[in-house]
Scaffold this active site. Structure first.
Site, short mmCIF file in Angstrom:
data_model
loop_
_atom_site.label_atom_id
_atom_site.label_comp_id
_atom_site.label_asym_id
_atom_site.label_seq_id
_atom_site.Cartn_x
_atom_site.Cartn_y
_atom_site.Cartn_z
N LYS A 1 29.34 39.62 43.64
CA LYS A 1 30.57 38.88 43.96
C LYS A 1 30.67 38.69 45.47
CE LYS A 1 35.51 38.90 42.76
NZ LYS A 1 36.56 39.62 41.99
N GLU B 1 34.00 39.70 33.88
CA GLU B 1 33.77 40.50 35.08
C GLU B 1 33.91 41.99 34.76
OE1 GLU B 1 35.75 40.89 39.59
OE2 GLU B 1 36.76 39.73 38.03
N CYS C 1 34.73 35.56 39.31
CA CYS C 1 36.18 35.43 39.47
C CYS C 1 36.58 34.72 40.77
CB CYS C 1 36.84 36.80 39.36
SG CYS C 1 38.59 36.70 38.84
#
Length: 575
Positions: free
Chosen positions: A115, A41, A153
């Site tokens: 994300k 990330e 994540c």
């Protein structure tokens, strides 16, 4: 299809350096026949970039660096790179100006994924900068028809069946399964805490078996400020069985094959984990010191050697991280320093092979006494005089740091930081608090683990009663409960959020519980002035700790609330 995981160590803001690390990994992956490379990330800018994201020139530089990387990558390899992308709709429809993104690079920027779940708990503050993505995100690599779903994540940390509830309304993994993906990849920068990898693996294994979909998880290995990232990138097949794992606390490149006919990951290399919690914490702290020192531009460190267990552990960590030639230990005995403390400190230095300097402080103490004699007339020797000794030592260490460009490492542990058993502008001086998240009982455990094969920490350091040695016959337990009692109370109060009454019901003396809690609350002003401390537990006194200093809320074992002005504290807390 061969997929490579690049477990790299990025430096926040070092766009050119991070680009080169991604490029090197891509070249090695291509040489091993990989079709796809995963990076962590925000791998291009480093994680966490924090308020660098508020600088428009930084965002522009990320974009141009990404374009440069596109031109350099091996043409046969597709690469997923963590980056930042502008939210072009922010000024029209509102929302944050940026996305936390992943770019698919393959002879150009083919797709960008955002994300979806933005954490705001503990050390995370992503909603401060980013707009959440709204779309289910997957891609294919010709000629393969397999759909590869992309998550970043936190997107994987919302399985209500595993956690017992949803933490977010959106479930990216469920959406990907409904879209018919054949593989889920996750690009992470997941901070370390002790035993966290077991939790990650349990969660990922559960998700893979529940949805009958293989998962590849990529994590960075790094220490950036107070946060440590342990790597341990891992893959699970459709049955939830681990098929690969990268090294812990080391850069690594791991290649795994996705069988297109079986639509599943095939077994690959599985790196071993540290043997126990002490070994794991040790590796984390060594990485933390090594990276913080290097990334802040230092090559050498200086440490005050008291002959106590805390400075012994910090010195041993620093020596492992930087090499014995880059560690200077300074002994600063006072008239109250015992002979064995000086001897123990010198023996430690001999065991480690580090250089030492001895700077007695008695004459400096006398100078302070002479200057303050009239002002302190008709008063008794007490805390002020005791702490002058610590502050003299702090001044000497800072002088060495300034003169020679050494990074000063402070040696206070979590137990002391919690209750304020430390001295502002004295032993709290430093650029990095190495064991500020390590309780005193764990300090002893780590030292005994280090000594299991040969004596690194002199045995006398581990067996003598801990003492600040600021007055004759002083020991820590003059002011504090025994450390096994103190650490259990602190664990329950700080990490488990138990109330005073709950801690008392667990078997602790209510008077001691009330005293400890009052000391923790009262010491907040000290912790706010402490150097950054390396995080190794779920609840550290760092970026995730957001307690007020001016605070009149304090609970007691009787479930009554008192103001701090009504409390009786040990004088050391006020030092």
């Amino acid at each position: 299809m061969k997929i490579a995981i690049a477990q790299i160590n990025p430096t926040v803001g070092d766009l050119a350096g991070n680009r080169q690390k991604i490029l090197t990994a891509a070249q090695e992956a291509a040489a091993q026949g990989a079709d796809l490379l995963l990076t962590p990330e925000l791998s291009l800018c480093g994680y966490p970039p924090r308020d660098l994201l508020l600088d428009p020139s930084f965002i522009t530089a990320i974009t141009s660096t990404l374009q440069q990387l596109v031109q350099e990558l091996p043409p046969q390899l597709a690469v997923l790179v963590g980056c930042v992308e502008l939210n072009t709709q922010a000024y029209i429809s509102g929302g944050k100006p940026l996305f936390n993104s992943v770019a698919l690079l393959h002879q150009g920027i083919q797709q960008t994924f955002h994300k979806r779940l933005l954490p705001t708990y503990d050390v995370f503050d992503e909603n401060r900068y980013f707009e959440p993505g709204q779309e289910t995100q997957f891609f294919t690599i010709n000629p393969s028809p397999l759909k590869i779903g992309v998550t970043i994540c936190e997107d994987l940390w919302n399985d209500e069946e595993f956690w017992g509830k949803r933490h977010y309304a959106v479930s990216p993994i469920t959406d990907l399964i409904e879209a018919g993906v054949d593989l889920i990849v996750n690009l992470s920068a997941s901070p370390y805490s002790v035993a966290k990898q077991q939790l990650r693996e349990a969660m990922l294994s559960h998700a893979a078996s529940r949805y009958r979909c293989p998962i590849l998880y990529t994590n960075q290995i790094a220490a950036n400020d107070d946060l440590i990232f342990d790597g341990c990138s891992v893959g699970f097949n459709c049955n939830g069985k681990m098929v690969c794992r990268a090294a812990a606390f080391e850069p690594d490149l791991l290649v795994v094959e996705l069988d297109e006919e079986k639509q599943d990951l095939q077994p690959s290399r599985i790196a071993s984990m540290p043997e126990n919690d002490d070994a794991e914490i040790w590796q984390a702290l060594v990485l933390g010191v090594k990276d913080y020192t290097r990334k802040c531009g230092f090559s050498k460190v200086v440490i005050g050697l008291s002959g106590g267990v805390d400075s012994a552990l910090v010195t041993t960590i620093a020596t492992a991280a930087l090499g014995k030639e880059n560690v200077l230990g300074v002994l600063m005995p006072s008239p109250y320093s015992s002979e064995h403390s000086v001897k123990d400190a010198l023996q430690l230095a001999t065991n480690l092979g580090i250089q030492t300097q001895t700077l007695p402080i008695e004459e400096l103490m006398q100078g302070y006494d002479k200057t303050l004699v009239s002002l302190f007339a008709n008063t008794e020797f007490g805390l002020a005089e005791e702490n002058i000794q610590s502050r003299i030592r702090g001044n000497l260490l800072m002088a060495i740091s300034n003169k020679f460009g050494h990074l000063l490492l402070s040696t206070g542990n979590k137990s002391e930081m919690a209750v304020g058993y430390c001295t502002l502008y004295g032993d709290m001086n430093g650029g990095l608090a190495v064991i500020a998240d390590v309780p005193k009982t764990r300090v002893y455990s780590l030292c005994r683990w280090l000594n299991q094969h040969s004596e690194v920490i002199p045995e006398n350091i581990l067996t003598k009663a801990p003492s600040a040695e600021l007055k004759p016959g002083q020991v820590d337990q003059d002011s504090l409960p025994s450390y096994d009692v103190l650490d259990d109370i602190l664990e329950r109060f700080i990490c488990n959020h138990e109330s005073a009454s709950q801690i008392t019901e667990a078997g602790h003396d209510p008077t001691i519980v009330d005293l400890v809690i009052k000391m923790v609350v009262r010491a907040e002003f000290k912790r706010r002035q402490a150097p950054p401390g390396l995080k190794v537990t779920d609840r550290a006194f760092g970026t995730g700790w957001r307690m007020p200093i001016a605070n009149k809320w304090i609970s007691t074992s009787s479930d009554q609330t008192h103001t701090l002005e009504q409390t009786s504290l040990t004088s050391q807390t006020l030092a």
